[in-house]
Design an enzyme around this catalytic site. Structure first.
Site, PDB file in Angstrom:
ATOM      1  N   ASP A   1       0.857  -1.190   0.000  1.00 49.95           N
ATOM      2  CA  ASP A   1       0.000   0.000   0.000  1.00 49.95           C
ATOM      3  C   ASP A   1       0.903   1.254   0.000  1.00 49.95           C
ATOM      4  O   ASP A   1       2.126   1.134   0.043  1.00 49.95           O
ATOM      5  CB  ASP A   1      -0.898  -0.105   1.256  1.00 49.95           C
ATOM      6  CG  ASP A   1      -2.027   0.899   1.280  1.00 49.95           C
ATOM      7  OD1 ASP A   1      -2.486   1.330   0.207  1.00 49.95           O
ATOM      8  OD2 ASP A   1      -2.471   1.253   2.398  1.00 49.95           O
TER       9      ASP A   1
ATOM     10  N   GLU B   1      -1.803   7.078  -7.098  1.00 46.32           N
ATOM     11  CA  GLU B   1      -2.838   7.952  -6.528  1.00 46.32           C
ATOM     12  C   GLU B   1      -2.818   9.306  -7.212  1.00 46.32           C
ATOM     13  O   GLU B   1      -1.772   9.901  -7.411  1.00 46.32           O
ATOM     14  CB  GLU B   1      -2.609   8.121  -5.020  1.00 46.32           C
ATOM     15  CG  GLU B   1      -3.610   9.088  -4.352  1.00 46.32           C
ATOM     16  CD  GLU B   1      -3.544   9.059  -2.820  1.00 46.32           C
ATOM     17  OE1 GLU B   1      -3.242   7.985  -2.256  1.00 46.32           O
ATOM     18  OE2 GLU B   1      -3.780  10.114  -2.209  1.00 46.32           O
TER      19      GLU B   1
ATOM     20  N   HIS C   1      -8.667   8.081   5.445  1.00 44.97           N
ATOM     21  CA  HIS C   1      -8.077   7.014   6.261  1.00 44.97           C
ATOM     22  C   HIS C   1      -8.410   7.241   7.731  1.00 44.97           C
ATOM     23  O   HIS C   1      -8.574   8.367   8.169  1.00 44.97           O
ATOM     24  CB  HIS C   1      -6.553   7.010   6.116  1.00 44.97           C
ATOM     25  CG  HIS C   1      -6.080   6.829   4.700  1.00 44.97           C
ATOM     26  ND1 HIS C   1      -5.498   7.830   3.983  1.00 44.97           N
ATOM     27  CD2 HIS C   1      -6.118   5.751   3.899  1.00 44.97           C
ATOM     28  CE1 HIS C   1      -5.176   7.371   2.779  1.00 44.97           C
ATOM     29  NE2 HIS C   1      -5.553   6.113   2.699  1.00 44.97           N
ATOM     30  N   GLY C   2      -8.463   6.136   8.489  1.00 46.38           N
ATOM     31  CA  GLY C   2      -8.661   6.254   9.934  1.00 46.38           C
ATOM     32  C   GLY C   2     -10.122   6.174  10.321  1.00 46.38           C
ATOM     33  O   GLY C   2     -10.960   5.690   9.567  1.00 46.38           O
TER      34      GLY C   2
ATOM     35  N   HIS D   1      -9.989   4.189  -1.018  1.00 45.33           N
ATOM     36  CA  HIS D   1      -9.239   4.070   0.245  1.00 45.33           C
ATOM     37  C   HIS D   1     -10.121   4.547   1.391  1.00 45.33           C
ATOM     38  O   HIS D   1     -11.115   5.217   1.171  1.00 45.33           O
ATOM     39  CB  HIS D   1      -7.967   4.929   0.182  1.00 45.33           C
ATOM     40  CG  HIS D   1      -6.875   4.302  -0.643  1.00 45.33           C
ATOM     41  ND1 HIS D   1      -5.628   4.068  -0.158  1.00 45.33           N
ATOM     42  CD2 HIS D   1      -6.878   3.840  -1.916  1.00 45.33           C
ATOM     43  CE1 HIS D   1      -4.885   3.489  -1.098  1.00 45.33           C
ATOM     44  NE2 HIS D   1      -5.620   3.354  -2.190  1.00 45.33           N
ATOM     45  N   GLY D   2      -9.718   4.208   2.613  1.00 48.52           N
ATOM     46  CA  GLY D   2     -10.482   4.663   3.776  1.00 48.52           C
ATOM     47  C   GLY D   2     -11.831   3.981   3.879  1.00 48.52           C
ATOM     48  O   GLY D   2     -12.836   4.609   4.217  1.00 48.52           O
TER      49      GLY D   2
ATOM     50  N   ASN E   1      -9.983  -0.468   0.368  1.00 51.20           N
ATOM     51  CA  ASN E   1      -8.971  -0.669   1.408  1.00 51.20           C
ATOM     52  C   ASN E   1      -9.587  -0.588   2.796  1.00 51.20           C
ATOM     53  O   ASN E   1     -10.331   0.347   3.106  1.00 51.20           O
ATOM     54  CB  ASN E   1      -7.881   0.395   1.292  1.00 51.20           C
ATOM     55  CG  ASN E   1      -6.983   0.186   0.092  1.00 51.20           C
ATOM     56  OD1 ASN E   1      -7.312  -0.572  -0.816  1.00 51.20           O
ATOM     57  ND2 ASN E   1      -5.849   0.848   0.092  1.00 51.20           N
TER      58      ASN E   1
ATOM     59  N   THR F   1      -8.255   0.184   9.421  1.00 52.64           N
ATOM     60  CA  THR F   1      -8.613   0.599  10.779  1.00 52.64           C
ATOM     61  C   THR F   1      -9.560  -0.377  11.470  1.00 52.64           C
ATOM     62  O   THR F   1      -9.346  -0.732  12.635  1.00 52.64           O
ATOM     63  CB  THR F   1      -9.269   2.004  10.724  1.00 52.64           C
ATOM     64  OG1 THR F   1      -8.386   2.878  10.008  1.00 52.64           O
ATOM     65  CG2 THR F   1      -9.513   2.556  12.109  1.00 52.64           C
TER      66      THR F   1
HETATM   67 ZN   LIG Z   1      -4.903   4.623   1.535  1.00 56.39          ZN
END
Ligand SMILES: [Zn+2]
Length: 310
Positions: free
Chosen positions: A92, A144, A189-190, A218-219, A243, A246
């Site tokens: 990643d 990206e 993300h997170g 993502h995220g 993705n 978390t």
């Molecule tokens: Zn990512």
């Protein structure tokens, strides 16, 4: 251990082509700790879903693990657990070319170059260089364009958000020849405690209308299922890779009754019963994502697996 001996270890390109045809997405799950690779693969096997196991450069540093350790455990687990589902080993977000080279040496079948902090020209130039290198070695590439934000700085180190421009995406894919593109369309993300998750479906459609590159979200942790479903179902090929990092770590820490993240070394030294409880929690979370978010259960049978690298 050699990749080509395991016919079910495939490139990202091969996996996403299949997912796009089937209107589902493959979870790209980050174990963060090497002992959490097995439960991801087991969850895939139990649900007969293809899976992607991923780790980012920043996670490698944060958790104290090398691409070689990840590769070793991934291939060992596939053999020990008699895993037959299609599996991708993916690097990643990575900025450092040396880490990409190490990962390819370690048997990763896909790598992500994240040069999104640079202006368009520079991003395209760096990503094209990595793509040429990886493709020559039979490895897929994700890049990206735009910037995906973060709330916890574990996978990436900047919380800037810049939505992907469809026209730029077209030009970027032409110049880089990347197989997959991480797009910035509202996810981060997170944990979503500082902003609401959203997915700009119109933007995804506009990007898809211009390019056939595989689209990556993502995220994915904490994004409502309906949003993921809508992103997967856009015409001519929706999002085919989501993705998820978390949520896996939260379930692991929850099972251990811990608030603090560990290092890979600390995780390895957990008493067996605790480690097993953590692995079971991660497995359950992956099964839940496969069954309720990604629609990828029972899709393994649709892959044609040959006894050579694809
Ligand atoms: Zn990512």
């Amino acid at each position: 251990m050699k990749t080509e001996k395991l016919s079910n270890v495939v490139t990202l390109k091969k996996a996403l082509e299949q997912a796009e045809k089937g209107n589902y997405a493959i979870g790209s799950f980050s174990p963060r700790y090497t002992d959490m690779i097995r439960p991801i693969l087991r969850a895939g096997e139990k649900t007969q879903s293809p899976v992607i196991v991923q780790i980012s450069q920043k996670e490698l540093d944060r958790y104290g693990v090398t691409p070689f350790e990840v590769g070793e455990e991934f291939y060992q687990a596939i053999q020990d657990e008699k895993i037959t589902i299609p599996a991708v080993l993916h690097l990643d977000h990575t900025k450092d070319f040396q880490v990409i080279k190490d990962a390819i040496k370690a048997g990763f079948t896909s790598v992500m170059i994240d040069a999104s902090e640079h202006p368009f020209e520079k991003n395209a130039e760096i990503s094209a260089e990595v793509a040429a290198y990886a493709h020559a070695k039979g490895v897929s590439v994700e890049a990206e364009l735009g910037m995906i934000g973060t709330t916890d700085f574990i996978e990436t180190d900047k919380d800037e958000e810049l939505y992907t421009d469809p026209e730029e995406a077209l030009e970027f894919v032409k110049r880089t020849n990347t197989d997959a593109l991480a797009v910035s369309v509202g996810t981060a993300h997170g944990v979503y405690n500082v902003r609401e998750p959203k997915v700009d479906i119109e933007r995804l459609k506009a990007i898809r209308a211009l390019t056939s590159v595989h689209l990556v979200l993502h995220g994915g942790s904490g994004v409502p299922s309906e949003m993921i479903q809508a992103a997967m179902k856009i015409p001519n090929g929706g999002v085919s890779k989501v993705n998820i990092a978390t949520d896996l770590e939260l379930s692991l820490l929850g099972a251990l009754g811990r608030k603090e993240r560990m290092t890979n070394a600390v995780c390895k030294q957990l008493p067996e019963n605790q480690k097993r409880a953590g692995q079971d929690a991660v497995e359950q979370t992956v099964i839940d994502k496969i069954s309720n978010f990604l629609n990828s259960a029972d899709q393994a049978k649709n892959f044609k697996l040959y006894m050579k690298k694809s």
